[in-house]
Design an enzyme around this catalytic site. Structure first.
Site, PDB file in Angstrom:
ATOM      1  N   HIS A  60       0.811  -1.036  -0.011  1.00 50.27           N
ATOM      2  CA  HIS A  60      -0.093   0.128   0.070  1.00 50.27           C
ATOM      3  C   HIS A  60       0.744   1.134   0.010  1.00 50.27           C
ATOM      4  O   HIS A  60       2.174   1.031   0.263  1.00 50.27           O
ATOM      5  CB  HIS A  60      -1.047  -0.033   1.190  1.00 50.27           C
ATOM      6  CG  HIS A  60      -0.286   0.016   2.429  1.00 50.27           C
ATOM      7  ND1 HIS A  60       0.613  -1.040   2.890  1.00 50.27           N
ATOM      8  CD2 HIS A  60      -0.324   0.896   3.548  1.00 50.27           C
ATOM      9  CE1 HIS A  60       0.863  -0.640   4.130  1.00 50.27           C
ATOM     10  NE2 HIS A  60       0.380   0.527   4.449  1.00 50.27           N
ATOM     11  N   ASP A  64       5.856   4.438   4.743  1.00 48.03           N
ATOM     12  CA  ASP A  64       6.825   3.552   5.551  1.00 48.03           C
ATOM     13  C   ASP A  64       7.008   2.167   4.788  1.00 48.03           C
ATOM     14  O   ASP A  64       7.695   1.314   4.945  1.00 48.03           O
ATOM     15  CB  ASP A  64       6.403   3.063   7.250  1.00 48.03           C
ATOM     16  CG  ASP A  64       4.879   2.643   7.143  1.00 48.03           C
ATOM     17  OD1 ASP A  64       4.157   2.978   6.365  1.00 48.03           O
ATOM     18  OD2 ASP A  64       4.546   1.830   8.069  1.00 48.03           O
ATOM     19  N   HIS A  65       6.040   2.039   3.536  1.00 46.76           N
ATOM     20  CA  HIS A  65       6.229   0.791   2.881  1.00 46.76           C
ATOM     21  C   HIS A  65       6.736   1.137   1.430  1.00 46.76           C
ATOM     22  O   HIS A  65       6.752   0.107   0.517  1.00 46.76           O
ATOM     23  CB  HIS A  65       4.717   0.090   2.619  1.00 46.76           C
ATOM     24  CG  HIS A  65       4.252  -0.359   3.997  1.00 46.76           C
ATOM     25  ND1 HIS A  65       4.501  -1.948   4.291  1.00 46.76           N
ATOM     26  CD2 HIS A  65       3.997   0.362   5.198  1.00 46.76           C
ATOM     27  CE1 HIS A  65       3.979  -1.939   5.691  1.00 46.76           C
ATOM     28  NE2 HIS A  65       3.631  -0.759   6.157  1.00 46.76           N
ATOM     29  N   HIS A 141      -7.163  -2.379   5.563  1.00 48.03           N
ATOM     30  CA  HIS A 141      -6.278  -1.437   6.271  1.00 48.03           C
ATOM     31  C   HIS A 141      -7.037  -0.197   6.273  1.00 48.03           C
ATOM     32  O   HIS A 141      -8.080   0.015   5.735  1.00 48.03           O
ATOM     33  CB  HIS A 141      -4.945  -1.347   5.543  1.00 48.03           C
ATOM     34  CG  HIS A 141      -3.915  -0.509   6.276  1.00 48.03           C
ATOM     35  ND1 HIS A 141      -3.829  -0.506   7.544  1.00 48.03           N
ATOM     36  CD2 HIS A 141      -2.885   0.094   5.703  1.00 48.03           C
ATOM     37  CE1 HIS A 141      -2.789   0.115   8.033  1.00 48.03           C
ATOM     38  NE2 HIS A 141      -2.140   0.704   6.772  1.00 48.03           N
ATOM     39  N   ASP A 212       0.044  -4.154   5.640  1.00 51.62           N
ATOM     40  CA  ASP A 212      -0.638  -3.861   6.600  1.00 51.62           C
ATOM     41  C   ASP A 212      -2.312  -4.275   6.764  1.00 51.62           C
ATOM     42  O   ASP A 212      -2.853  -4.116   5.786  1.00 51.62           O
ATOM     43  CB  ASP A 212      -0.784  -2.261   7.267  1.00 51.62           C
ATOM     44  CG  ASP A 212       0.834  -1.753   7.429  1.00 51.62           C
ATOM     45  OD1 ASP A 212       1.644  -2.626   7.454  1.00 51.62           O
ATOM     46  OD2 ASP A 212       0.827  -0.613   7.570  1.00 51.62           O
ATOM     47  N   HIS A 270       6.711  -5.643  11.647  1.00 55.27           N
ATOM     48  CA  HIS A 270       6.048  -4.452  11.650  1.00 55.27           C
ATOM     49  C   HIS A 270       5.625  -3.857  12.811  1.00 55.27           C
ATOM     50  O   HIS A 270       4.420  -3.769  13.400  1.00 55.27           O
ATOM     51  CB  HIS A 270       4.803  -4.542  10.706  1.00 55.27           C
ATOM     52  CG  HIS A 270       4.183  -3.316  10.244  1.00 55.27           C
ATOM     53  ND1 HIS A 270       3.114  -2.633  10.970  1.00 55.27           N
ATOM     54  CD2 HIS A 270       4.401  -2.264   9.129  1.00 55.27           C
ATOM     55  CE1 HIS A 270       2.784  -1.590  10.487  1.00 55.27           C
ATOM     56  NE2 HIS A 270       3.593  -1.142   9.450  1.00 55.27           N
TER      57      HIS A 270
HETATM   58 ZN   LIG Z   1       2.911   0.173   7.870  1.00 53.77          ZN
HETATM   59 ZN   LIG Z   2      -0.035   1.159   6.636  1.00 52.58          ZN
END
Ligand SMILES: [Zn+2]
Ligand SMILES: [Zn+2]
Length: 303
Positions: A60, A64-65, A141, A212, A270
């Site tokens: 996504h 942070d990804h 998410h 996530d 994570h």
């Molecule tokens: Zn994340």
């Molecule tokens: Zn996320």
């Protein structure tokens, strides 16, 4: 197959943990799942060759990804990559990369195959190679998020050398022909079928990557019977309400998903920065699903 966690922190990096990224290393090539900031340095530390990277799968578009993707793609350009690279992920990646290209911030001259999705209602194959296939399903998410499953294709059965000698098959190319699944004709006219020489077909290994996400039916489906489920465990169970609110899972919820899916092993990752020591997350998951391990950056997990 081998899994190498490259980043295990949620939201922001810490001095000990980088942002989400994980390598799945297959026989001839490797796959990257998520590409948080700092991933290209972790790739170098892990000794993975970018020229063997076949495809990147983004779950996504939370930073942070995702924030490491442009840097990684740019470096491969500087390294004069010429072979094709596939990037799979949610809609928005193309617009982002096009914007960087228009601003003359990113130069990619190698062929980039982009597969973007805005919804997936059932497990769908999104990438295929000679030895494996990757399928995806939407998770639950705060924004559209994709979970992935890598499945090695079944391998031919083991070659029975004694039986081959008994039948008088000369050592050499005929062995390869039989191993590849085709019959051979001996000098005496006898035709030997592969099934006379090969043991039963061996199942390929499988890995699921679910982050996530809140606990949901599609992660159970992605993880059904897998050898290794990689699942986010952002919080401990006392923060179940926060987990629900922010679209995440607790370690207990990750363990329940593994249990329900009949996964063989669980690797949790994570971790919220509130857990400098992730032991409470591990204890919580193991109480429900014993075969749980913590993702350690740059460790090798053999599947
Ligand atoms: Zn994340
Ligand atoms: Zn996320």
């Amino acid at each position: 197959m081998k899994v190498v966690p490259l980043g295990t922190s949620s939201g922001k990096p810490t001095l000990k943990r980088g942002l989400s990224a994980l390598a799945v290393v297959c026989e001839r090539e490797w796959l990257l799942f998520d590409c948080g900031e700092g991933t290209q340095m972790q790739i170098a530390r892990a000794g993975l060759s970018p020229s063997r990277l076949a495809a990147v799968f983004i779950t996504h578009l939370h930073g942070d990804h995702f924030n490491g993707l442009a840097g990684l793609l740019g470096t491969m350009g500087l390294d004069r990559r010429s072979q094709e690279l596939t990037v799979v992920g949610p809609v928005g990646i193309r617009e982002y990369l096009d914007t960087l290209a228009r601003l003359r911030t990113l130069f990619i001259e190698y062929p980039l195959v982009l597969r973007e999705f805005s919804a997936i209602s059932e497990l769908t194959v999104v990438y295929e190679a000679a030895d494996f296939a990757v399928s995806a399903h939407s998770l639950d998410h705060r924004v559209f998020s994709l979970g992935y499953r890598v499945e090695e294709r079944p391998k031919p059965g083991r070659f029975n050398l004694d039986r081959a000698r008994e039948l008088g098959i000369p050592e050499g190319p005929m062995f390869g022909v039989l191993q590849a699944g085709s019959p051979v004709k001996l000098d005496n006219g006898r035709i030997v079928e592969p099934k006379e020489i090969l043991g039963p077909e061996r199942a390929g290994k499988s890995v699921a990557y679910c982050l996530d996400t809140r606990p949901c039916a599609s992660s159970v489906e992605l993880a059904r019977g897998v050898d290794l489920l990689i699942h986010e465990a952002t919080y401990t169970n006392d923060l179940t309400e926060e987990a629900r609110q922010y679209g995440h899972s607790t370690a207990a919820q990750a363990a329940r998903t593994a249990l329900e899916a009949g996964a063989h092993r669980l690797l949790i990752t994570h971790f919220s920065t509130r857990y400098p020591d992730a032991a409470p997350l591990l204890d919580e998951a193991r109480a429900i699903f014993a075969e749980t391990a913590l993702a350690h950056e740059l460790s090798e997990v053999f599947v």
